[in-house]
Design a protein around this motif. Structure first.
Motif, PDB file in Angstrom:
ATOM      1  N   ASP A 168       0.814  -1.209   0.000  1.00  0.00           N
ATOM      2  CA  ASP A 168       0.000   0.000   0.000  1.00  0.00           C
ATOM      3  C   ASP A 168       0.852   1.265   0.000  1.00  0.00           C
ATOM      4  O   ASP A 168       0.520   2.238  -0.661  1.00  0.00           O
ATOM      5  CB  ASP A 168      -0.935   0.032   1.208  1.00  0.00           C
ATOM      6  CG  ASP A 168      -2.079  -0.946   1.086  1.00  0.00           C
ATOM      7  OD1 ASP A 168      -2.370  -1.381  -0.053  1.00  0.00           O
ATOM      8  OD2 ASP A 168      -2.679  -1.288   2.117  1.00  0.00           O
ATOM      9  N   ASP A 210      -5.652   2.264  -7.914  1.00  0.00           N
ATOM     10  CA  ASP A 210      -6.931   2.468  -7.236  1.00  0.00           C
ATOM     11  C   ASP A 210      -8.032   1.580  -7.805  1.00  0.00           C
ATOM     12  O   ASP A 210      -8.138   1.396  -9.022  1.00  0.00           O
ATOM     13  CB  ASP A 210      -7.332   3.945  -7.366  1.00  0.00           C
ATOM     14  CG  ASP A 210      -8.482   4.292  -6.476  1.00  0.00           C
ATOM     15  OD1 ASP A 210      -8.247   4.480  -5.265  1.00  0.00           O
ATOM     16  OD2 ASP A 210      -9.621   4.352  -6.985  1.00  0.00           O
ATOM     17  N   TRP A 211      -8.868   1.042  -6.928  1.00  0.00           N
ATOM     18  CA  TRP A 211      -9.987   0.192  -7.345  1.00  0.00           C
ATOM     19  C   TRP A 211     -10.919   0.932  -8.296  1.00  0.00           C
ATOM     20  O   TRP A 211     -11.419   0.362  -9.263  1.00  0.00           O
ATOM     21  CB  TRP A 211     -10.752  -0.300  -6.117  1.00  0.00           C
ATOM     22  CG  TRP A 211     -11.933  -1.140  -6.453  1.00  0.00           C
ATOM     23  CD1 TRP A 211     -13.244  -0.757  -6.412  1.00  0.00           C
ATOM     24  CD2 TRP A 211     -11.931  -2.495  -6.907  1.00  0.00           C
ATOM     25  NE1 TRP A 211     -14.050  -1.802  -6.803  1.00  0.00           N
ATOM     26  CE2 TRP A 211     -13.264  -2.893  -7.108  1.00  0.00           C
ATOM     27  CE3 TRP A 211     -10.926  -3.424  -7.161  1.00  0.00           C
ATOM     28  CZ2 TRP A 211     -13.622  -4.150  -7.548  1.00  0.00           C
ATOM     29  CZ3 TRP A 211     -11.293  -4.688  -7.594  1.00  0.00           C
ATOM     30  CH2 TRP A 211     -12.618  -5.040  -7.776  1.00  0.00           C
ATOM     31  N   THR A 212     -11.172   2.195  -8.046  1.00  0.00           N
ATOM     32  CA  THR A 212     -12.065   2.982  -8.907  1.00  0.00           C
ATOM     33  C   THR A 212     -11.535   3.041 -10.332  1.00  0.00           C
ATOM     34  O   THR A 212     -12.295   2.891 -11.296  1.00  0.00           O
ATOM     35  CB  THR A 212     -12.233   4.408  -8.345  1.00  0.00           C
ATOM     36  OG1 THR A 212     -12.692   4.317  -6.995  1.00  0.00           O
ATOM     37  CG2 THR A 212     -13.188   5.216  -9.175  1.00  0.00           C
ATOM     38  N   ARG A 266      -9.542   0.863 -11.685  1.00  0.00           N
ATOM     39  CA  ARG A 266      -9.674  -0.498 -12.214  1.00  0.00           C
ATOM     40  C   ARG A 266     -11.080  -0.714 -12.768  1.00  0.00           C
ATOM     41  O   ARG A 266     -11.275  -1.242 -13.850  1.00  0.00           O
ATOM     42  CB  ARG A 266      -9.373  -1.513 -11.107  1.00  0.00           C
ATOM     43  CG  ARG A 266      -9.214  -2.940 -11.607  1.00  0.00           C
ATOM     44  CD  ARG A 266     -10.468  -3.722 -11.426  1.00  0.00           C
ATOM     45  NE  ARG A 266     -10.209  -5.121 -11.797  1.00  0.00           N
ATOM     46  CZ  ARG A 266     -11.153  -5.975 -12.020  1.00  0.00           C
ATOM     47  NH1 ARG A 266     -12.405  -5.619 -11.937  1.00  0.00           N
ATOM     48  NH2 ARG A 266     -10.866  -7.207 -12.349  1.00  0.00           N
ATOM     49  N   MET A 267     -12.082  -0.294 -12.008  1.00  0.00           N
ATOM     50  CA  MET A 267     -13.467  -0.494 -12.442  1.00  0.00           C
ATOM     51  C   MET A 267     -13.805   0.397 -13.634  1.00  0.00           C
ATOM     52  O   MET A 267     -14.590   0.008 -14.501  1.00  0.00           O
ATOM     53  CB  MET A 267     -14.427  -0.243 -11.282  1.00  0.00           C
ATOM     54  CG  MET A 267     -14.291  -1.268 -10.173  1.00  0.00           C
ATOM     55  SD  MET A 267     -14.395  -2.988 -10.764  1.00  0.00           S
ATOM     56  CE  MET A 267     -16.075  -3.043 -11.355  1.00  0.00           C
ATOM     57  N   TYR A 277      -1.070  -4.312 -10.405  1.00  0.00           N
ATOM     58  CA  TYR A 277      -2.256  -3.873  -9.670  1.00  0.00           C
ATOM     59  C   TYR A 277      -3.454  -4.767  -9.994  1.00  0.00           C
ATOM     60  O   TYR A 277      -4.249  -5.103  -9.111  1.00  0.00           O
ATOM     61  CB  TYR A 277      -2.597  -2.423  -9.990  1.00  0.00           C
ATOM     62  CG  TYR A 277      -1.485  -1.443  -9.682  1.00  0.00           C
ATOM     63  CD1 TYR A 277      -0.609  -1.635  -8.619  1.00  0.00           C
ATOM     64  CD2 TYR A 277      -1.310  -0.326 -10.467  1.00  0.00           C
ATOM     65  CE1 TYR A 277       0.406  -0.735  -8.352  1.00  0.00           C
ATOM     66  CE2 TYR A 277      -0.293   0.587 -10.208  1.00  0.00           C
ATOM     67  CZ  TYR A 277       0.553   0.381  -9.144  1.00  0.00           C
ATOM     68  OH  TYR A 277       1.552   1.275  -8.878  1.00  0.00           O
ATOM     69  N   GLU A 278      -3.589  -5.170 -11.238  1.00  0.00           N
ATOM     70  CA  GLU A 278      -4.704  -6.050 -11.614  1.00  0.00           C
ATOM     71  C   GLU A 278      -4.576  -7.394 -10.909  1.00  0.00           C
ATOM     72  O   GLU A 278      -5.571  -7.944 -10.440  1.00  0.00           O
ATOM     73  CB  GLU A 278      -4.759  -6.246 -13.131  1.00  0.00           C
ATOM     74  CG  GLU A 278      -5.904  -7.125 -13.596  1.00  0.00           C
ATOM     75  CD  GLU A 278      -7.293  -6.597 -13.307  1.00  0.00           C
ATOM     76  OE1 GLU A 278      -8.259  -7.369 -13.510  1.00  0.00           O
ATOM     77  OE2 GLU A 278      -7.463  -5.436 -12.873  1.00  0.00           O
ATOM     78  N   ARG A 289      -3.254  -7.851  -8.028  1.00  0.00           N
ATOM     79  CA  ARG A 289      -3.663  -7.578  -6.644  1.00  0.00           C
ATOM     80  C   ARG A 289      -5.179  -7.506  -6.534  1.00  0.00           C
ATOM     81  O   ARG A 289      -5.778  -8.090  -5.637  1.00  0.00           O
ATOM     82  CB  ARG A 289      -3.044  -6.270  -6.152  1.00  0.00           C
ATOM     83  CG  ARG A 289      -3.439  -5.960  -4.713  1.00  0.00           C
ATOM     84  CD  ARG A 289      -2.972  -4.616  -4.279  1.00  0.00           C
ATOM     85  NE  ARG A 289      -3.650  -3.587  -5.064  1.00  0.00           N
ATOM     86  CZ  ARG A 289      -3.657  -2.316  -4.742  1.00  0.00           C
ATOM     87  NH1 ARG A 289      -3.004  -1.892  -3.692  1.00  0.00           N
ATOM     88  NH2 ARG A 289      -4.281  -1.441  -5.482  1.00  0.00           N
ATOM     89  N   HIS A 290      -5.830  -6.824  -7.492  1.00  0.00           N
ATOM     90  CA  HIS A 290      -7.288  -6.722  -7.473  1.00  0.00           C
ATOM     91  C   HIS A 290      -7.938  -8.091  -7.652  1.00  0.00           C
ATOM     92  O   HIS A 290      -8.899  -8.418  -6.958  1.00  0.00           O
ATOM     93  CB  HIS A 290      -7.781  -5.765  -8.551  1.00  0.00           C
ATOM     94  CG  HIS A 290      -7.403  -4.336  -8.324  1.00  0.00           C
ATOM     95  ND1 HIS A 290      -7.522  -3.698  -7.112  1.00  0.00           N
ATOM     96  CD2 HIS A 290      -6.902  -3.411  -9.172  1.00  0.00           C
ATOM     97  CE1 HIS A 290      -7.112  -2.441  -7.222  1.00  0.00           C
ATOM     98  NE2 HIS A 290      -6.728  -2.241  -8.463  1.00  0.00           N
ATOM     99  N   ALA A 316      -7.823  -9.951  -4.442  1.00  0.00           N
ATOM    100  CA  ALA A 316      -8.840  -9.473  -3.500  1.00  0.00           C
ATOM    101  C   ALA A 316     -10.224  -9.996  -3.883  1.00  0.00           C
ATOM    102  O   ALA A 316     -11.006 -10.400  -3.015  1.00  0.00           O
ATOM    103  CB  ALA A 316      -8.838  -7.952  -3.463  1.00  0.00           C
ATOM    104  N   ILE A 317     -10.513 -10.008  -5.173  1.00  0.00           N
ATOM    105  CA  ILE A 317     -11.798 -10.528  -5.646  1.00  0.00           C
ATOM    106  C   ILE A 317     -11.910 -12.014  -5.303  1.00  0.00           C
ATOM    107  O   ILE A 317     -12.952 -12.484  -4.846  1.00  0.00           O
ATOM    108  CB  ILE A 317     -11.950 -10.297  -7.166  1.00  0.00           C
ATOM    109  CG1 ILE A 317     -12.122  -8.802  -7.453  1.00  0.00           C
ATOM    110  CG2 ILE A 317     -13.121 -11.092  -7.729  1.00  0.00           C
ATOM    111  CD1 ILE A 317     -11.982  -8.451  -8.922  1.00  0.00           C
TER     112      ILE A 317
END
Length: 99
Positions: free
Chosen positions: A17, A27-29, A31-32, A63-64, A66-67, A70-71
């Protein structure tokens, strides 16, 4: 120690982080907003385009991953075993872009 060390020496530890802080691509935002080519594309008009240099593309893959991790954990928490299994292909694709 200096560069004369016969083997790698740990000189500090940073968590993920802290090392990604300030990079919008982490950032997740973001990514979305990049997940689908649909009405979300209007987001980029006022925000501006993301950096697409080779280094930025490589970081975006990290980062993807990592996302996706998390998913996967969230799917596991919710007891969605089939969805967890489906995530392996997506992760393998992202990781293949990092090697």
């Amino acid at each position: 120690m200096g560069s004369a060390a016969p083997e790698p020496v740990i000189t500090g530890v940073m968590d993920f982080d802290r090392t990604s802080f300030g990079d919008p691509a982490a950032d997740w935002t973001i990514r979305m907003a990049t997940a689908k080519d649909d009405e979300r594309m209007v987001f980029w008009e006022p925000y501006g385009a993301l950096d697409r240099s080779p280094a930025a593309v490589w970081r975006a893959r990290v980062y993807e991953a990592r996302h996706l991790g998390a998913i996967r954990l969230e799917r596991h928490r919710l007891g969605k075993a089939d969805a967890v299994r489906e995530s392996y292909g997506a992760m393998a694709e992202v990781l293949s872009g990092l090697t």
